[in-house]
Design a protein around this motif. Sequence first.
Motif, mmCIF file in Angstrom:
data_model
loop_
_atom_site.group_PDB
_atom_site.id
_atom_site.type_symbol
_atom_site.label_atom_id
_atom_site.label_comp_id
_atom_site.label_asym_id
_atom_site.label_seq_id
_atom_site.Cartn_x
_atom_site.Cartn_y
_atom_site.Cartn_z
ATOM 1 N N GLY A 371 -5.382 -12.905 7.868
ATOM 2 C CA GLY A 371 -4.677 -12.589 9.206
ATOM 3 C C GLY A 371 -4.771 -10.868 9.460
ATOM 4 N N PRO A 372 -4.268 -10.272 10.645
ATOM 5 C CA PRO A 372 -4.447 -9.128 10.980
ATOM 6 C C PRO A 372 -3.324 -8.159 10.498
ATOM 7 C CG PRO A 372 -3.603 -10.481 12.778
ATOM 8 C CD PRO A 372 -3.875 -11.414 11.756
ATOM 9 N N ARG A 373 -3.033 -6.969 10.759
ATOM 10 C CA ARG A 373 -2.215 -6.220 10.190
ATOM 11 C C ARG A 373 -0.766 -6.703 9.451
ATOM 12 N NH1 ARG A 373 -2.175 -4.041 15.460
ATOM 13 N NH2 ARG A 373 -0.231 -4.407 16.428
ATOM 14 N N SER A 374 -0.033 -7.559 10.173
ATOM 15 C CA SER A 374 1.216 -8.074 9.733
ATOM 16 C C SER A 374 1.251 -8.940 8.440
ATOM 17 C CB SER A 374 1.956 -8.756 10.687
ATOM 18 O OG SER A 374 1.374 -9.689 11.284
ATOM 19 N N ALA A 375 -0.125 -9.531 8.309
ATOM 20 C CA ALA A 375 -0.154 -10.224 7.214
ATOM 21 C C ALA A 375 -0.251 -9.450 5.801
ATOM 22 C CB ALA A 375 -1.787 -11.108 7.113
ATOM 23 N N VAL A 376 -0.241 -8.225 5.887
ATOM 24 C CA VAL A 376 -0.031 -7.421 4.565
ATOM 25 C C VAL A 376 1.431 -7.642 3.946
ATOM 26 C CG1 VAL A 376 0.940 -5.372 5.707
ATOM 27 C CG2 VAL A 376 -0.456 -4.918 3.783
ATOM 28 N N PHE A 377 2.282 -8.346 4.937
ATOM 29 C CA PHE A 377 3.755 -8.734 4.395
ATOM 30 C C PHE A 377 3.752 -10.098 4.117
ATOM 31 C CE2 PHE A 377 4.687 -5.327 8.044
ATOM 32 C CZ PHE A 377 4.777 -4.122 7.182
ATOM 33 N N ALA A 378 2.746 -10.505 3.779
ATOM 34 C CA ALA A 378 2.693 -11.969 3.533
ATOM 35 C C ALA A 378 3.616 -12.370 2.302
ATOM 36 C CB ALA A 378 1.218 -12.748 3.404
ATOM 37 N N PRO A 379 4.212 -13.156 1.931
ATOM 38 C CA PRO A 379 5.154 -13.439 0.690
ATOM 39 C C PRO A 379 4.444 -13.953 -0.668
ATOM 40 C CG PRO A 379 5.536 -15.126 1.987
ATOM 41 C CD PRO A 379 4.826 -14.108 2.601
ATOM 42 N N ALA A 380 3.106 -13.219 -0.954
ATOM 43 C CA ALA A 380 2.526 -13.878 -1.857
ATOM 44 C C ALA A 380 3.060 -13.243 -3.210
ATOM 45 C CB ALA A 380 1.075 -13.220 -1.972
ATOM 46 N N ARG A 381 4.007 -14.210 -4.025
ATOM 47 C CA ARG A 381 4.599 -13.814 -5.220
ATOM 48 C C ARG A 381 3.600 -13.481 -6.424
ATOM 49 N NH1 ARG A 381 8.157 -12.740 -1.650
ATOM 50 N NH2 ARG A 381 9.833 -14.046 -1.366
ATOM 51 N N ARG A 382 2.487 -14.046 -6.313
ATOM 52 C CA ARG A 382 1.321 -13.860 -7.449
ATOM 53 C C ARG A 382 0.220 -12.932 -6.998
ATOM 54 N NH1 ARG A 382 2.158 -19.386 -7.313
ATOM 55 N NH2 ARG A 382 -0.167 -19.457 -7.308
ATOM 56 N N LEU A 383 0.530 -11.916 -6.352
ATOM 57 C CA LEU A 383 -0.649 -11.279 -5.664
ATOM 58 C C LEU A 383 -1.630 -10.740 -6.695
ATOM 59 C CD1 LEU A 383 -1.714 -10.230 -2.885
ATOM 60 C CD2 LEU A 383 -0.447 -8.347 -3.327
ATOM 61 N N GLY A 384 -2.866 -10.964 -6.574
ATOM 62 C CA GLY A 384 -3.937 -10.598 -7.334
ATOM 63 C C GLY A 384 -5.091 -9.422 -6.833
ATOM 64 N N LEU A 385 -5.061 -9.498 -5.416
ATOM 65 C CA LEU A 385 -6.165 -8.507 -4.794
ATOM 66 C C LEU A 385 -5.834 -8.677 -3.330
ATOM 67 C CD1 LEU A 385 -8.977 -7.504 -4.731
ATOM 68 C CD2 LEU A 385 -9.887 -9.612 -4.100
ATOM 69 N N ILE A 386 -6.056 -7.458 -2.670
ATOM 70 C CA ILE A 386 -5.902 -7.401 -1.348
ATOM 71 C C ILE A 386 -7.353 -6.902 -0.729
ATOM 72 C CG2 ILE A 386 -4.830 -6.223 0.746
ATOM 73 C CD1 ILE A 386 -2.218 -5.801 -1.176
ATOM 74 N N VAL A 387 -7.779 -7.225 0.272
ATOM 75 C CA VAL A 387 -9.008 -6.779 1.005
ATOM 76 C C VAL A 387 -8.648 -6.713 2.117
ATOM 77 C CG1 VAL A 387 -11.531 -7.426 1.564
ATOM 78 C CG2 VAL A 387 -10.304 -8.580 -0.411
ATOM 79 N N VAL A 388 -9.226 -5.164 2.679
ATOM 80 C CA VAL A 388 -8.918 -4.641 4.068
ATOM 81 C C VAL A 388 -10.418 -4.698 4.807
ATOM 82 C CG1 VAL A 388 -8.154 -2.975 5.763
ATOM 83 C CG2 VAL A 388 -6.985 -3.597 3.414
ATOM 84 N N ASP A 389 -10.577 -5.764 5.425
ATOM 85 C CA ASP A 389 -12.004 -5.663 6.006
ATOM 86 C C ASP A 389 -12.334 -4.873 7.487
ATOM 87 O OD1 ASP A 389 -14.707 -6.384 6.596
ATOM 88 O OD2 ASP A 389 -14.357 -8.473 7.769
#
Length: 800
Positions: A371-389
């Motif tokens: 998703g676009p910028r607001s997807a940075v707030f996605a409630p991923a409780r087991r976050l392992g990686l963020i990619v900003v294309d």
Amino acid sequence: MFPAPSVRGLPAENTRLGYRGRTRFATGQRGRFPGAGFPPGPSAGRIRRMEGLFREPVESPPAETQASPGRVVGVAVNSNLWRTFDYLWPDELGEPQVGQRVRVPFGRGNRKTLAFVVETVRAAPPGVALKAIDELVDQQTPFDEPLWKLGQWISRYYMTPPGMTLAAMVPSAVGRHATRTETVAYLSTEPAAWPDRLGGRQRRVLDELLEARKQGVEPLTLEQLQHHSGASRDTVRRLAARGLIRTDTRPVRLESLSDHAEGDPFDLNDEQKTVLSDLSQKLRGGFSVTLLHGVTGSGKTEIYVRAIREVIVAGRQAILLVPEIALATQTLQRLLKRLPRVAVLHSGLTDAQRAFHYEQIRDGHAAVVVGPRSAVFAPARRLGLIVVDEEHEPTYKQDTAPRYHGRDVAILRASLSDVPVVLGSATPSLESLHNARAGRYALLRLPHRVRGLPMPALEIVNLRQEIERGRIELIGATLTRRMAAALDAGEQIILLMNRRGYASYVFCPSCHWLMSCESCTRAMVYHQATQVAMCHYCQATAALPDRCPACRGKIVYFGYGIQRIEDELARKFPAARVARMDSDTMTSPAQFEKVFNAFGAGEVDILLGTQMVAKGLDFPRVSLVGVASADTSLAIPDFRASERTFQLIVQVAGRAGRAELPGKVVVQTLHEEEPAIQFALRHDYDGFAAHELPLREQANMPPFSRMVRFLVRHRDLEKVEQGAELLAERLRKLLPPGQALLVGPQPAAVLRIRDQARFQILIVTQRPGVVQQALGEAMGELLTDNPAEVIADVDPVALM
């Protein structure tokens, strides 16, 4: 605002940013956020590293407190207020949790207002009759520990009240009872039958439905129609009552997330293997920031896919941010084939779809979020990686409160979650390059295209030598010849015109009258498709006059826009199949998908678009890219104009020659000598950076400084001037001597927008966080008694 209990390894006095009086965001107690099973918080060392980027340390949420009858809780309301408020918590609502959404009676009219619990136990103020919480929206808090800390940091760093900040992090649709049906709208009449007298919003509703019909994606849901037209339900109902549109209901369609994933279509080359190997090490090593600088067509997306797959195999989740819904649509199509359980979050979804995907992510079923910028707030409780294309894109900056930058928030969230973040681009922002050179980011490169494909050949064309005198043409002789040759060969073309509308000005040559927006100090743009003039700042529309209203002279249209080029293409290439992609034609993900599918299937010969066609699109049969005018972004009064021009040319050029067909790019300009254009001609990013960065340093502009912009606005110009002077006087008293340069107050580049006069004050500092530290405790008082509205924009990406 937020409290400042001690952070691991940092004394409390270094993090104190609370407000005077009853304005704390939480109790100040140490401990975990209410709940169990959270990953460990960030180390003191990593917090200190993040201070090098933002300076603003973050703090832990308060510990859960035992319930007591008739308890009082503190809430932050979704309003531009810096203090928090006391409310009675009814026993039947159960145990309160920090972060829970509630609705409270607020103000003298007891208007039901969204609020967030920020303190679960407060002492009841003596002699005050408190109101009670009206409604509990969430049974469980929507925030885990890293997201809660992220909200604290955003509120402080971007100087936004906590209630407004938290409201931006959770979609309003989440927590509502799921609806089983949705309302959709159809166009009932053709434009020839539309009444002459229509309101602006009514016309925009009809225009949206007409465009949806042309695109073959009719009907539109009522939510989509309201979102893109700005119309209310009453407007839609009135149009239906007049027989101009019709509405219907249909079952809500929610597609389940698929576990299917295809294998790899090809082997990585040596450069990709090296980059992926380095990233694989970082996936196991906690927080890190990696800038991936890969030329267009170098296979960055393939690196993302394989890194994300490693995260999924390890039982974690990944977030992939993209700058536009358009790019999210094509990226999603590709990821759906390669990765399991991909969810999407963006504004083009209906409430039901948004709530469904949010819950799938929160419950751990979704493995990937796009998703676009607001997807940075996605409630991923087991976050392992963020990619900003496409990390350089200015669309990552939010233009309403909180005015956060999605890339920078992604970095902070990765730090709080102790996971790596990857920033990818063919033309990295100079800020990111500066951070990499300073050692804050690791830098990985993909300097060549996959399969040894050459970079497309760029040709600069001076329009002064191409256009015949007396003829209004936007496609010069050279570009016309190249397009004809590509079409004869059965190849595809992407044509960029970064200006909407048909003509930039509606003008009377006799008396020099110019059709301007009544609410903005800007010329209105003629849109031929709808036969109206539109202001691109406030979206107001107006009927075109038959004659000049000042002297009754003849009206002419001059200047160029994408609709005029569309007409020119129809004249020059009548057999070519043309699709236009701009914000006037693309109003829903279904429209993007339809155009992408048609272009990918070879059913469209020429894809004409604004800057959205320059971002990350990959179509192997595109052999020619044309830039109708490289000068559009150069004319913007902004210190980033050269950087934006260079990035736009290089990015759109990269859409050509991505397979066996060799790529050619024709760039039309009136300023061929401009360094940004000359460096783009050679695909020379390092050369451009070496030229531009010393100029920025000499001018003390980012990335060698930090900026905070205060925008002061009001309908009354006199009040704007008074408010700006008052604000500047207070700022001069609060800012530390010698650490901040205050410029202004002065009129904004666009003095009036939406009938609001605008002045601005710029504060330039050498270190991040100086302004936030100085104003932290006084932010509420700073705005008291100001006759105008004041907006704070930290790290602005535009100064218009």
